[in-house]
Design an enzyme around this catalytic site. Structure first.
Site, short mmCIF file in Angstrom:
data_model
loop_
_atom_site.label_atom_id
_atom_site.label_comp_id
_atom_site.label_asym_id
_atom_site.label_seq_id
_atom_site.Cartn_x
_atom_site.Cartn_y
_atom_site.Cartn_z
N SER A 98 0.86 -1.14 0.03
CA SER A 98 -0.17 -0.02 -0.06
C SER A 98 0.83 1.19 0.05
O SER A 98 2.06 1.28 0.47
CB SER A 98 -1.07 0.12 1.25
OG SER A 98 -1.53 1.47 1.49
N TYR A 109 -1.37 -0.63 10.24
CA TYR A 109 -1.76 -1.02 8.87
C TYR A 109 -0.48 -0.58 7.82
O TYR A 109 0.15 -1.40 7.24
CB TYR A 109 -3.05 -0.77 8.68
CG TYR A 109 -3.20 -0.91 6.87
CD1 TYR A 109 -3.67 -2.06 6.56
CD2 TYR A 109 -2.77 0.08 6.09
CE1 TYR A 109 -3.98 -2.15 5.22
CE2 TYR A 109 -3.10 0.12 4.81
CZ TYR A 109 -3.63 -1.16 4.25
OH TYR A 109 -3.98 -1.55 2.88
P1 NAP Z 1 -11.54 -6.05 0.80
O1 NAP Z 1 -12.65 -5.48 -0.35
O2 NAP Z 1 -11.92 -5.64 2.19
O3 NAP Z 1 -11.35 -7.71 0.58
C1 NAP Z 1 -10.65 -8.32 1.37
C2 NAP Z 1 -10.64 -9.92 0.84
O4 NAP Z 1 -9.58 -10.46 1.77
C3 NAP Z 1 -11.62 -10.63 0.94
O5 NAP Z 1 -11.91 -11.51 0.26
C4 NAP Z 1 -11.69 -11.35 2.34
O6 NAP Z 1 -12.44 -12.53 2.46
C5 NAP Z 1 -10.22 -11.59 2.39
N1 NAP Z 1 -9.64 -11.83 3.43
C6 NAP Z 1 -9.75 -11.25 4.86
N2 NAP Z 1 -8.95 -11.82 5.78
C7 NAP Z 1 -8.63 -12.83 5.30
C8 NAP Z 1 -7.77 -13.94 5.87
N3 NAP Z 1 -7.44 -13.97 7.30
N4 NAP Z 1 -7.32 -15.02 5.09
C9 NAP Z 1 -8.04 -15.00 3.93
N5 NAP Z 1 -8.87 -14.23 3.25
C10 NAP Z 1 -9.02 -13.18 4.03
O7 NAP Z 1 -9.90 -5.65 0.55
P2 NAP Z 1 -9.44 -4.89 -0.84
O8 NAP Z 1 -9.52 -3.44 -0.45
O9 NAP Z 1 -9.70 -5.50 -2.12
O10 NAP Z 1 -7.79 -5.06 -0.50
C11 NAP Z 1 -7.07 -6.13 -0.65
C12 NAP Z 1 -5.63 -5.80 -0.68
O11 NAP Z 1 -5.41 -4.56 -1.13
C13 NAP Z 1 -5.21 -5.90 0.84
O12 NAP Z 1 -3.85 -6.33 1.08
C14 NAP Z 1 -5.20 -4.19 1.44
O13 NAP Z 1 -4.47 -4.11 2.20
C15 NAP Z 1 -4.70 -3.86 -0.16
N6 NAP Z 1 -4.92 -2.37 -0.41
C16 NAP Z 1 -6.31 -1.81 -0.55
C17 NAP Z 1 -6.52 -0.66 -0.54
C18 NAP Z 1 -7.78 0.17 -0.98
O14 NAP Z 1 -7.97 1.53 -0.90
N7 NAP Z 1 -8.89 -0.63 -1.19
C19 NAP Z 1 -5.29 0.47 -0.70
C20 NAP Z 1 -4.06 -0.23 -0.27
C21 NAP Z 1 -3.79 -1.28 -0.12
P3 NAP Z 1 -14.03 -12.45 3.13
O15 NAP Z 1 -14.86 -12.04 2.21
O16 NAP Z 1 -14.27 -14.14 3.17
O17 NAP Z 1 -14.01 -11.99 4.42
#
Ligand code: NAP
Length: 248
Positions: free
Chosen positions: A143, A157
């Site tokens: 991130s 985080y």
């Molecule tokens: P999200 O929409 O909240 O989705 C999270 C996903 O991770 C879901 O499929 C969830 O499964 C799964 N998950 C959570 N805990 C888990 C565990 N312990 N074991 C296996 N699966 C797990 O997240 P996102 O925004 O797409 O983010 C994806 C990645 O990008 C993350 O690493 C995040 O830190 C990074 N990121 C995101 C942003 C942003 O603005 N969105 C910015 C920077 C970095 P369930 O549905 O079953 O809970």
């Protein structure tokens, strides 16, 4: 080349968009999730509708036996493994460090750091040339928080993502001779459900004017970078930290 990949947290958000984009290329995808089975099944169907193969795999990235089982399941279903997207990650409600409980910190570091390290280890065990594998690619989700630090929001985080950057640099050097490229994508503010889990469902909309490109990004815009880093089109790219953050 048609590939087989495992996407942790592949059921929603950035992971889901990556799974569907892989399906459009005819790839086979292991869609890992931990709680929401319906979302995982929806994503599996979307990947299949896009032209790929997919299976949903329940498992917690922070639990070693779950991680080993999810890799076994992908290899049994599709016969090989070419790539890992270390995408599963969580954020906790915004707070100052002084108010963060040990339970919060353990859960966050277990998921974001230990989970990514365990999954990278299993991928390396299976893809390393030295161990009889065929090489491959790992893409870690970091991130821009790793360089911004996220003070008064979630320094835990941000620190966890700093660890992912360092893991990426180290593993790219350790696994390069094993035929495995390792890179990270560093998203900025992306429209997914993750902001609601920080208690700020409108975060992307609110912060959009502060981004140099004056908008939040989409999951598909991050997925495009992830797919490129998995694909042979990036065959000489390893150890890169690729910001997909609108200039933030
Ligand atoms: P999200 O929409 O909240 O989705 C999270 C996903 O991770 C879901 O499929 C969830 O499964 C799964 N998950 C959570 N805990 C888990 C565990 N312990 N074991 C296996 N699966 C797990 O997240 P996102 O925004 O797409 O983010 C994806 C990645 O990008 C993350 O690493 C995040 O830190 C990074 N990121 C995101 C942003 C942003 O603005 N969105 C910015 C920077 C970095 P369930 O549905 O079953 O809970």
């Amino acid at each position: 080349m048609v590939k087989t990949i495992l996407i942790t947290g592949g059921s929603r958000g950035i992971g889901r968009a990556t799974a569907i984009m892989a399906g459009q290329r005819g790839w086979s995808v292991g869609v890992n999730y931990v709680d929401n089975e319906q979302a995982a099944q929806d994503t599996v169907q979307a990947v299949q509708a896009a032209g790929g193969k997919a299976i949903a795999i329940k498992g917690d990235v922070a639990v070693e036996t779950d991680v080993i089982a999810m890799f076994d399941t992908v290899e049994q279903a599709f016969g090989r493994l070419d790539g890992l997207v270390n995408n599963a990650g969580i954020v906790a409600p915004t707070a100052d460090l002084t108010d963060m409980s040990i339970d919060r910190l353990r859960r966050l570091f277990d998921t974001n750091i230990l989970g990514s390290v365990l999954c990278a280890r299993e991928a390396a065990r299976r893809m390393s040339l030295r161990r009889g594998g065929k090489g491959g690619a790992i893409v870690n989700l970091s991130s821009v928080a790793a360089k911004l630090g996220s003070p008064n929001l979630f320094v835990d985080y941000a620190a966890s993502k700093g660890a992912i950057d360092t893991l990426t640099i180290g593993l790219s050097k350790e696994l390069g001779p094993e035929g495995i490229r390792v890179n990270a994508v560093r998203p900025g503010i992306i429209e997914t459900d993750i902001h609601a889990s920080a208690g700020e469902p409108d975060r992307a909309e609110r912060l959009a004017p502060t981004v140099p490109l004056r908008r939040a990004g989409t999951a598909e815009e991050v997925a495009g970078a992830i797919i490129w880093l998995l694909d042979d089109a990036s065959s000489y790219v390893s150890g890169a930290l690729l910001d997909v953050a609108g200039g933030r």
